[in-house]
Design a protein around this motif. Structure first.
Motif, PDB file in Angstrom:
ATOM      1  N   LYS A 112      -2.310  -0.811 -12.336  1.00  3.05           N
ATOM      2  CA  LYS A 112      -3.575  -0.244 -11.911  1.00  3.05           C
ATOM      3  C   LYS A 112      -3.896  -0.752 -10.506  1.00  3.05           C
ATOM      4  O   LYS A 112      -3.880  -1.951 -10.238  1.00  3.05           O
ATOM      5  CB  LYS A 112      -4.689  -0.652 -12.871  1.00  3.05           C
ATOM      6  CG  LYS A 112      -6.053  -0.077 -12.499  1.00  3.05           C
ATOM      7  CD  LYS A 112      -7.106  -0.486 -13.503  1.00  3.05           C
ATOM      8  CE  LYS A 112      -8.473   0.088 -13.127  1.00  3.05           C
ATOM      9  NZ  LYS A 112      -9.515  -0.294 -14.102  1.00  3.05           N
ATOM     10  N   PRO A 113      -4.188   0.147  -9.557  1.00  2.00           N
ATOM     11  CA  PRO A 113      -4.511  -0.305  -8.201  1.00  2.00           C
ATOM     12  C   PRO A 113      -5.826  -1.111  -8.199  1.00  2.00           C
ATOM     13  O   PRO A 113      -6.721  -0.869  -9.013  1.00  2.00           O
ATOM     14  CB  PRO A 113      -4.669   0.996  -7.423  1.00  2.00           C
ATOM     15  CG  PRO A 113      -4.038   2.046  -8.263  1.00  2.00           C
ATOM     16  CD  PRO A 113      -4.166   1.607  -9.673  1.00  2.00           C
ATOM     17  N   ARG A 114      -5.904  -2.048  -7.297  1.00  2.00           N
ATOM     18  CA  ARG A 114      -7.177  -2.767  -7.182  1.00  2.00           C
ATOM     19  C   ARG A 114      -8.174  -1.969  -6.352  1.00  2.00           C
ATOM     20  O   ARG A 114      -9.384  -2.178  -6.465  1.00  2.00           O
ATOM     21  CB  ARG A 114      -6.969  -4.145  -6.582  1.00  2.00           C
ATOM     22  CG  ARG A 114      -6.229  -4.193  -5.269  1.00  2.00           C
ATOM     23  CD  ARG A 114      -5.970  -5.622  -4.811  1.00  2.00           C
ATOM     24  NE  ARG A 114      -5.254  -5.660  -3.555  1.00  2.00           N
ATOM     25  CZ  ARG A 114      -5.838  -5.513  -2.369  1.00  2.00           C
ATOM     26  NH1 ARG A 114      -7.144  -5.331  -2.299  1.00  2.00           N
ATOM     27  NH2 ARG A 114      -5.120  -5.551  -1.258  1.00  2.00           N
ATOM     28  N   ARG A 115      -7.655  -0.996  -5.565  1.00  2.00           N
ATOM     29  CA  ARG A 115      -8.562  -0.188  -4.737  1.00  2.00           C
ATOM     30  C   ARG A 115      -7.853   1.075  -4.300  1.00  2.00           C
ATOM     31  O   ARG A 115      -6.662   1.066  -4.000  1.00  2.00           O
ATOM     32  CB  ARG A 115      -8.998  -0.983  -3.505  1.00  2.00           C
ATOM     33  CG  ARG A 115      -9.906  -0.240  -2.530  1.00  2.00           C
ATOM     34  CD  ARG A 115     -10.401  -1.193  -1.439  1.00  2.00           C
ATOM     35  NE  ARG A 115     -11.192  -0.496  -0.441  1.00  2.00           N
ATOM     36  CZ  ARG A 115     -10.788  -0.164   0.779  1.00  2.00           C
ATOM     37  NH1 ARG A 115      -9.550  -0.517   1.163  1.00  2.00           N
ATOM     38  NH2 ARG A 115     -11.569   0.474   1.622  1.00  2.00           N
TER      39      ARG A 115
ATOM     40  N   GLU B 244      -9.673   7.795   3.658  1.00  2.00           N
ATOM     41  CA  GLU B 244     -10.023   7.530   5.054  1.00  2.00           C
ATOM     42  C   GLU B 244     -10.782   6.208   5.199  1.00  2.00           C
ATOM     43  O   GLU B 244     -11.778   6.103   5.915  1.00  2.00           O
ATOM     44  CB  GLU B 244     -10.844   8.692   5.631  1.00  2.00           C
ATOM     45  CG  GLU B 244     -10.042   9.952   5.869  1.00  2.00           C
ATOM     46  CD  GLU B 244      -8.946   9.754   6.909  1.00  2.00           C
ATOM     47  OE1 GLU B 244      -9.259   9.452   8.066  1.00  2.00           O
ATOM     48  OE2 GLU B 244      -7.754   9.887   6.538  1.00  2.00           O
ATOM     49  N   GLY B 245     -10.290   5.209   4.455  1.00  2.00           N
ATOM     50  CA  GLY B 245     -10.840   3.864   4.570  1.00  2.00           C
ATOM     51  C   GLY B 245     -12.016   3.574   3.671  1.00  2.00           C
ATOM     52  O   GLY B 245     -12.408   2.404   3.501  1.00  2.00           O
TER      53      GLY B 245
ATOM     54  N   ARG C  91       0.840  -1.195   0.000  1.00  2.00           N
ATOM     55  CA  ARG C  91       0.000   0.000   0.000  1.00  2.00           C
ATOM     56  C   ARG C  91       0.882   1.254   0.000  1.00  2.00           C
ATOM     57  O   ARG C  91       1.955   1.267   0.605  1.00  2.00           O
ATOM     58  CB  ARG C  91      -0.885  -0.020   1.245  1.00  2.00           C
ATOM     59  CG  ARG C  91      -1.997   1.010   1.243  1.00  2.00           C
ATOM     60  CD  ARG C  91      -2.892   0.833   2.464  1.00  2.00           C
ATOM     61  NE  ARG C  91      -2.338   1.491   3.639  1.00  2.00           N
ATOM     62  CZ  ARG C  91      -2.237   0.939   4.827  1.00  2.00           C
ATOM     63  NH1 ARG C  91      -2.589  -0.326   5.014  1.00  2.00           N
ATOM     64  NH2 ARG C  91      -1.760   1.632   5.839  1.00  2.00           N
ATOM     65  N   LEU C  92       0.404   2.276  -0.681  1.00  2.00           N
ATOM     66  CA  LEU C  92       1.021   3.603  -0.626  1.00  2.00           C
ATOM     67  C   LEU C  92       0.017   4.546   0.031  1.00  2.00           C
ATOM     68  O   LEU C  92      -1.103   4.712  -0.460  1.00  2.00           O
ATOM     69  CB  LEU C  92       1.368   4.099  -2.036  1.00  2.00           C
ATOM     70  CG  LEU C  92       1.841   5.557  -2.143  1.00  2.00           C
ATOM     71  CD1 LEU C  92       3.173   5.753  -1.423  1.00  2.00           C
ATOM     72  CD2 LEU C  92       1.966   5.987  -3.618  1.00  2.00           C
ATOM     73  N   ASP C  93       0.404   5.138   1.138  1.00  2.00           N
ATOM     74  CA  ASP C  93      -0.443   6.108   1.827  1.00  2.00           C
ATOM     75  C   ASP C  93       0.052   7.515   1.546  1.00  2.00           C
ATOM     76  O   ASP C  93       1.249   7.816   1.726  1.00  2.00           O
ATOM     77  CB  ASP C  93      -0.422   5.884   3.338  1.00  2.00           C
ATOM     78  CG  ASP C  93      -1.275   4.702   3.764  1.00  2.00           C
ATOM     79  OD1 ASP C  93      -2.002   4.137   2.905  1.00  2.00           O
ATOM     80  OD2 ASP C  93      -1.213   4.323   4.954  1.00  2.00           O
ATOM     81  N   ILE C  94      -0.868   8.391   1.117  1.00  2.00           N
ATOM     82  CA  ILE C  94      -0.564   9.809   0.926  1.00  2.00           C
ATOM     83  C   ILE C  94      -1.499  10.594   1.827  1.00  2.00           C
ATOM     84  O   ILE C  94      -2.723  10.510   1.687  1.00  2.00           O
ATOM     85  CB  ILE C  94      -0.715  10.224  -0.544  1.00  2.00           C
ATOM     86  CG1 ILE C  94       0.309   9.473  -1.413  1.00  2.00           C
ATOM     87  CG2 ILE C  94      -0.556  11.730  -0.694  1.00  2.00           C
ATOM     88  CD1 ILE C  94       0.202   9.765  -2.891  1.00  2.00           C
TER      89      ILE C  94
ATOM     90  N   VAL D 299      -5.087   9.200   1.746  1.00  2.00           N
ATOM     91  CA  VAL D 299      -5.469   8.437   0.560  1.00  2.00           C
ATOM     92  C   VAL D 299      -4.605   7.183   0.545  1.00  2.00           C
ATOM     93  O   VAL D 299      -3.370   7.279   0.574  1.00  2.00           O
ATOM     94  CB  VAL D 299      -5.249   9.255  -0.728  1.00  2.00           C
ATOM     95  CG1 VAL D 299      -5.593   8.423  -1.955  1.00  2.00           C
ATOM     96  CG2 VAL D 299      -6.061  10.543  -0.699  1.00  2.00           C
ATOM     97  N   SER D 300      -5.242   6.025   0.514  1.00  2.25           N
ATOM     98  CA  SER D 300      -4.522   4.739   0.508  1.00  2.25           C
ATOM     99  C   SER D 300      -4.696   4.084  -0.841  1.00  2.25           C
ATOM    100  O   SER D 300      -5.824   3.882  -1.311  1.00  2.25           O
ATOM    101  CB  SER D 300      -5.047   3.822   1.612  1.00  2.25           C
ATOM    102  OG  SER D 300      -4.828   4.391   2.883  1.00  2.25           O
TER     103      SER D 300
END
Length: 806
Positions: free
Chosen positions: A768-771, A775-776, A738-741, A803-804
């Motif tokens: 391409k991210p799967r999700r 904030e969850g 995961r990348l959290d911004i 943003v995750s």
């Protein structure tokens, strides 16, 4: 009155005795500062009495010391490098030994030998630099000598074209115009009696007199400053890193106040607009061809129809500009500010000559009469900007023009371009010869304009563009440029060197006349485009030139306009990023243009690189300075870098060949960078960050990253002091899957956006991210596989959020 007249006569005789030619001092001619007799100490100053005079050492902040030798019978001048309000510091401590005194501030130690007094310095208990023979005073010269160490590289001396490392050079300290310079110049518009060493100290010789700076040229292991008069004082600054060294230096000498927002826009400028109708037609062309513009600069035709004979009128030529107040009001309605040129010369043929004489405005000759002399523009006198009646008169001119609608000032010829040595200036302390205060004339002129505008127009931010000044001039909103550069590839080549040399000594808004100023018989499209591309990543965007070839892009063919327009608009799109650099400069002294040696302080060879530079922390820029080339060599710092235009990824720590074409500039972006951007507007008056695009350059090698964005109303001169600003913070954290911004917000100001619509753009997103979650909670996103770019739109009301990207 009788005693005052007698005193003036005494000082006139004294300063005329100083007017002797400079020569190289031989070692046998040095005098030491005698032997210690006594001392006294307060929390803020050590005073030592010797049999030669008095020495005072005072901290300027915790990492700088002012060292002022005052030999008995040697006339002094006030400090110009240091502000009246000195930086606060921790209390001093002193140890007294039989042979020496050891004075300690928070981090600096001065070790003062009692016999044949000299001083050596330590920083955090490690040797830093030492006087070689300390102060010397001759009949015609005075100065200091410091020891240089093996392998030590030296930056300094101000504007010169001689390479970044100035060791082995002897250079005049005398501000002097160099018209049409190219790839070599030992003497230019803005000399600085200051050096920065790879040993991480900075020396400023606080002396405004004509002189020389000899950096190991005459004697390879000696740095020598020499001058014909002036103050026998210097400032020693230390720091753990180059950025902290500059931060400590600007804390001592003063920080640059925030320029107005419009200073970061596009300037319409040439030599020069001759009529009001030409001004209106020029701005119509900017609108017609879809070019943003924020300011229009009027050269000397605003006060006279010819180049010669009118300087000093300082009033509108009403035949050419019949209604300047209405003209400037119309410009303001279009979001365009007016900047006027002024010069410090009053010609004997000008309409204000007699007024200047009657108001005691002019510098004097030995008989106490206005000093007159000939130069290119005519027979003239020089405004004595050191003399209080002259200051009052000169400001009254500026004040009247501001009431009419002028927004910014361009001070030209302020070296002064012609300044006879026997010109006499009346300072509050004493009379001084032109040779004693020549190098501080532009500095004093800028101080006059800045201080009075802040006093009389307290709700404005001064913009004071000057060609010459002194150490510390940045505290007067000083915006220097690099003078009358040749309109040629050879003129473009040294511009990075010139701006870096000045920026590292506090003058962070140094910029060039985009496109080149002097000469040029035919239009060179490639040169013009390359120079204006470079301008996007320099502090001020101001095309300016002699008008035999139009400096404004709107007066060129469609192909040229189409090549330049995206870059002018990019300048406006980058405003949030650029304005944040201004914030860093005003709060920490960090330059906007930064040298590559900031990246690796263990590699002093990087000092010599002036072909590339950093624009802030995110961008690595390599201007194209040769015709017809398809790539440039770029020395990459460590890390990962992306081509701004193509997205090509490069591993750092190597030299690459970066491709380029005329439609692009070699610009790289550091992995882990946050770059906030907005839509381009017609002027910064229409700036709106409620719609904000936030670019993040992702790479898996960067586990954590941080960025920020500064914003205020763009006008309030006290925004920083009063906390009337907001600071947005951006953070990235790379986890296993995961990348959290995250975004956060602090502060605020009147008129700030209540919320922002954010478009987060993540570059180098290989899959391409799967999700994507905010904030969850899952949120929609777009993914461009070809560009490897992820776009996530969301609304932000300034709460802390994350943003995750899964």
């Amino acid at each position: 009155m009788h005693n005052n007249t007698k005193s003036l006569r005494h000082w006139r005789r004294h300063v005329l005795a100083l007017l002797l030619p400079l020569s190289v001092i031989t070692p046998q001619s040095y005098a030491d500062f005698g032997n210690y007799q006594s001392h006294s100490l307060t929390d803020t100053q050590l005073t030592i009495i010797t049999d030669e005079g008095q020495l005072k050492i005072a901290p300027q902040g915790d990492h700088a010391l002012e060292v002022h030798y005052a030999p008995t019978g040697v006339a002094q001048l006030p400090s110009f490098a240091l502000p009246e309000q000195r930086a606060t510091a921790s209390a001093l401590s002193l140890k007294n030994f039989n042979d020496r005194l050891e004075l300690t501030s928070q981090s600096l130690k001065a070790i003062i030998q009692k016999h044949n007094l000299t001083i050596a310095y330590e920083f955090k208990n490690k040797p830093l630099v030492a006087e070689e023979a300390g102060l010397f005073v001759q009949d015609s010269l005075r100065g200091f000598r410091f020891a240089l160490t093996h392998g030590e590289k030296i930056i300094g001396g101000g504007q010169r074209v001689m390479g970044m490392d100035r060791r082995g050079q002897r250079m005049p300290l005398y501000n002097k115009a160099h018209y049409g310079y190219k790839t070599q110049s030992n003497q230019m518009y803005y000399s600085l009696p200051a050096v920065l060493s790879t040993n991480k100290y900075l020396l400023v010789f606080d002396n405004s007199a004509s002189g020389n700076l000899d950096i190991g040229a005459t004697e390879s292991d000696v740095l020598q400053f020499e001058a014909v008069g002036g103050r026998t004082s210097y400032l020693i600054v230390a720091g753990e890193s180059y950025p902290s060294l500059i931060e400590n230096y600007t804390l001592a000498t003063g920080r640059q106040p925030l320029p107005p927002r419009w200073a970061f826009g596009n300037f319409a400028s040439r030599f020069g607009y001759r009529t009001e109708q030409e001004v209106r037609d020029t701005l119509a062309a900017y609108r017609e061809h879809d070019f943003p513009v924020d300011a229009l600069v009027l050269d000397l035709y605003w006060f006279g129809k010819d180049i010669k004979g009118h300087m000093g009128n300082l009033e509108w030529d009403r035949k050419a500009f019949p209604n300047p107040t209405a003209m400037m009001a119309d410009l303001k309605k279009a979001g365009v500010k007016t900047v006027l040129i002024t010069e410090p010369f009053i010609l004997t043929s000008s309409s204000r000559w007699q007024e200047a004489v009657e108001n005691d405005v002019l510098a004097q000759n030995a008989a106490g009469k206005p000093k007159t002399f000939n130069f290119y523009f005519g027979n003239t006198g020089l405004i004595d900007v050191f003399h209080r009646p002259a200051q009052h008169w000169f400001w009254s001119v500026y004040q009247n023009l501001m009431l009419q609608g002028v927004d910014g000032w361009w001070g030209d010829l302020g070296e002064p371009e012609v300044h006879p040595d026997d010109t006499l200036h009346r300072l509050p302390e004493r009379v001084a010869a032109g040779s004693e205060v020549h190098n501080v004339y532009g500095h004093q002129w800028a101080k006059l304009v800045y201080d009075q505008q802040r006093k009389h127009f307290p709700d404005t931010r001064p913009l004071v563009m000057m060609r010459a000044g002194f150490a510390g001039s940045q505290r007067f909103g000083f915006i220097p440029w690099t003078g009358d550069v040749a309109r040629s590839w050879a003129g473009l080549k040294p511009q990075v060197e010139l701006s870096l040399q000045m920026s590292l000594l506090g003058l962070a808004y140094t910029h060039s006349d985009l496109g080149g100023f002097a000469g040029g018989e035919t239009f060179d499209q490639e040169l013009y485009v390359r120079w204006l591309q470079y301008g996007v990543f320099q502090p001020v965007y101001r095309p300016h030139a002699q008008d035999n070839i139009a400096p404004e892009p709107v007066f060129h063919d469609q192909t040229t306009r189409d090549l330049v327009r995206p870059f002018v608009k990019l300048r406006y799109q980058l405003f949030p990023y650029n304005y944040t650099l201004a914030y860093e400069n005003s709060t920490r002294g960090m330059p906007l243009m930064r040298p590559l040696f900031f990246e690796d302080e263990s590699a002093p060879a990087l000092i010599d690189n002036s072909t590339s530079y950093l624009w802030g922390d995110a961008f690595l820029v390599t201007p194209v300075t040769e015709a017809g080339i398809k790539s440039v060599s770029v020395q990459l710092p460590k890390g990962v870098w992306f081509d701004y235009f193509s997205g090509q990824r490069y591993r750092g720590g190597q030299i690459i060949e970066q491709p380029t074409e005329l439609a692009t500039l070699p610009v790289l972006v550091r992995a882990g960078s946050f770059i906030p951007m907005v839509a381009a507007t017609q002027s910064t008056r229409d700036y709106d960050s409620s719609q904000l695009t936030l670019h993040y350059y992702h790479d898996k090698t960067v586990e954590r990253a941080h960025g920020k964005m500064y914003e205020d109303d763009g006008r309030n001169p006290n925004a920083l002091r009063d906390g009337q600003f907001e600071l947005l913070s951006f953070n990235a954290k790379q986890l296993r899957n995961r990348l959290d911004i995250s975004l956060s917000h602090a502060g605020g100001y009147s008129g700030q956006p209540p919320q922002r619509n954010i478009k987060l753009v993540v570059h180098n997103q290989s899959r391409k991210p799967r999700r994507v979650a905010l904030e969850g909670e899952s949120v929609p996103f777009a993914y461009d596989g070809d560009a490897q770019r992820l776009i996530v739109p969301f609304n932000w009301q300034h709460q802390n959020l994350t943003v995750s990207i899964h």
